[in-house]
Design an enzyme around this catalytic site. Structure first.
Site, mmCIF file in Angstrom:
data_model
loop_
_atom_site.group_PDB
_atom_site.id
_atom_site.type_symbol
_atom_site.label_atom_id
_atom_site.label_comp_id
_atom_site.label_asym_id
_atom_site.label_seq_id
_atom_site.Cartn_x
_atom_site.Cartn_y
_atom_site.Cartn_z
ATOM 1 N N GLY A 37 20.882 -32.052 12.294
ATOM 2 C CA GLY A 37 20.313 -30.841 12.893
ATOM 3 C C GLY A 37 19.916 -30.994 14.355
ATOM 4 N N HIS A 129 6.298 -9.930 28.903
ATOM 5 C CA HIS A 129 5.348 -9.081 28.177
ATOM 6 C C HIS A 129 4.189 -8.711 29.104
ATOM 7 C CE1 HIS A 129 3.394 -7.348 24.784
ATOM 8 N NE2 HIS A 129 2.381 -8.197 24.829
ATOM 9 N N LYS A 190 -2.095 2.165 19.708
ATOM 10 C CA LYS A 190 -1.596 1.351 18.600
ATOM 11 C C LYS A 190 -2.541 0.190 18.338
ATOM 12 C CE LYS A 190 1.570 -2.139 19.035
ATOM 13 N NZ LYS A 190 2.837 -2.779 19.403
ATOM 14 N N ARG A 192 -2.673 -3.512 15.963
ATOM 15 C CA ARG A 192 -1.950 -4.405 15.055
ATOM 16 C C ARG A 192 -2.938 -5.336 14.374
ATOM 17 N NH1 ARG A 192 3.403 -6.033 14.642
ATOM 18 N NH2 ARG A 192 4.008 -5.058 16.602
ATOM 19 N N ASP A 217 9.348 0.528 25.345
ATOM 20 C CA ASP A 217 8.589 -0.689 25.027
ATOM 21 C C ASP A 217 9.338 -1.891 25.592
ATOM 22 O OD1 ASP A 217 6.506 -2.147 23.980
ATOM 23 O OD2 ASP A 217 6.824 -1.559 21.903
HETATM 24 C C1 R5P Z 1 3.888 -5.903 21.395
HETATM 25 O O1 R5P Z 1 2.853 -5.954 22.033
HETATM 26 C C2 R5P Z 1 5.210 -5.543 21.981
HETATM 27 O O2 R5P Z 1 5.050 -4.879 23.200
HETATM 28 C C3 R5P Z 1 6.046 -4.692 21.016
HETATM 29 O O3 R5P Z 1 5.394 -3.436 20.857
HETATM 30 C C4 R5P Z 1 6.188 -5.338 19.681
HETATM 31 O O4 R5P Z 1 6.641 -6.659 19.827
HETATM 32 C C5 R5P Z 1 7.139 -4.578 18.786
HETATM 33 O O5 R5P Z 1 7.210 -5.245 17.569
HETATM 34 P P1 R5P Z 1 7.761 -4.521 16.269
HETATM 35 O O6 R5P Z 1 9.105 -3.958 16.592
HETATM 36 O O7 R5P Z 1 7.836 -5.624 15.233
HETATM 37 O O8 R5P Z 1 6.759 -3.476 15.879
#
Ligand code: R5P
Length: 298
Positions: A37, A129, A190, A192, A217
């Site tokens: 690997g 990001h 949003k 998470r 995004d």
């Molecule tokens: C997170 O902060 C990023 O900007 C995206 O919103 C995120 O990675 C999207 O992830 P998913 O498609 O799994 O919801």
């Protein structure tokens, strides 16, 4: 003459176009996996005394791509390359840029330090990001944002558009995109769950009735964020919903999830390999000028 090396990752067309735009020689790395690997790489030309640009995106397997970029860099320096710049269209681990829960690493810092320690002198990425996190790379670094290019592509597809960021953190991107499109923009709130990864969106009334909504995004990974945002928008009367991202990771059944949520089109940059259903925008010209800026005045 500059040497462009296409690394071990899948070619999305960037290395060839970049070499043309830079007037550089292009070679593909030799690579294989040992039976246990481990990765093997070899530079097929003599890079001694030359400036080298390695194009290595972080498609799957991502951890291997990071390591292989370190191995390629080491091989180039060992063979006498004068300077090695990494063009990393999609840089993995950008989202773990701080400790969210006690005991976690700052993953992006560990990755960038490791690449520099392997000999990478300069780094150019596409749409980080958060741009600040590139400070963790101790060498010369920079990024390009393809929002204007993506907006130019989308302008041919929409009527009376509203641009939306799925969260406040992405508002800079939505603003750039909207300005380029000549449209207004808004954002959703949003959240998470850091343990389960589940995404929720706070209800908010948007001016979406009868309009083409473009959700912008940086990344679509599982598609959960986009699908949720699209459902909110469809409920609020959006005529069409288009999903735009830079990095289309599209893991698992993400594309199906997007279509099931009523998204009519997915647009992405060519920072990663994508399925044929995705509209792809080439970012090579931006990378070529980003590299020139990184090198400074001639
Ligand atoms: C997170 O902060 C990023 O900007 C995206 O919103 C995120 O990675 C999207 O992830 P998913 O498609 O799994 O919801």
């Amino acid at each position: 003459m500059v040497l462009v090396v296409q690394g071990t990752s899948e070619d999305t067309g960037i290395s060839g176009r970049l070499a043309k735009l830079l007037g550089a020689e292009l070679v593909r790395i030799e690579s294989k996996r040992f039976p246990d690997g481990e990765s093997y790489v070899r530079i097929p030309v003599d890079p001694s005394g030359r400036e080298v640009v390695v194009v290595q995106t972080m498609d799957e397997p991502r951890d291997k791509r990071i390591l292989e970029l370190a191995l390629i860099t080491d091989a180039l320096k060992e063979a006498g390359a004068s300077r090695v710049s990494g063009v990393v269209p999609y840089l993995a681990y950008m989202r773990q840029d701080r400790v969210f829960r006690q005991g976690e690493p700052i993953s992006i810092r560990a990755v960038l330090r490791m690449l520099h320690a392997a000999g990478l002198d300069a780094l150019l990425v596409v749409e980080p990001h958060k741009p600040e996190e590139l400070q963790y790379f101790p060498g010369t670094h920079g990024y390009i944002s393809p929002m204007n290019l993506l907006a130019r592509h989308v302008s041919k597809l929409v009527h009376n558009p509203l641009v939306l960021s799925p969260d406040l953190g992405g508002i800079r991107r939505a603003r750039m995109f909207a300005e380029s499109l000549g449209a207004d923009f808004d954002y959703l709130e949003k959240k998470r769950d850091r343990v389960t990864g589940e995404v929720t969106v706070k209800p908010k009334n948007l001016d979406a009735e009868g309009r083409d909504v473009v959700i912008v995004d940086d990344i679509i990974s599982t598609g959960g964020t986009m699908a949720l945002a699209a459902r909110v928008l469809r409920k609020q009367g959006a005529r069409r919903v288009i999903a735009v991202c830079v990095h289309a990771l599209l893991v698992g059944g993400a594309l199906d999830k997007l279509l099931a949520a009523g998204i009519s089109r997915v647009v992405a940059a060519n920072t990663l390999p994508t399925p044929p259903a995705v509209d792809v925008v080439d970012v090579s010209p931006l990378i070529a000028s980003g590299l020139k800026d990184l090198a400074g005045p001639a």
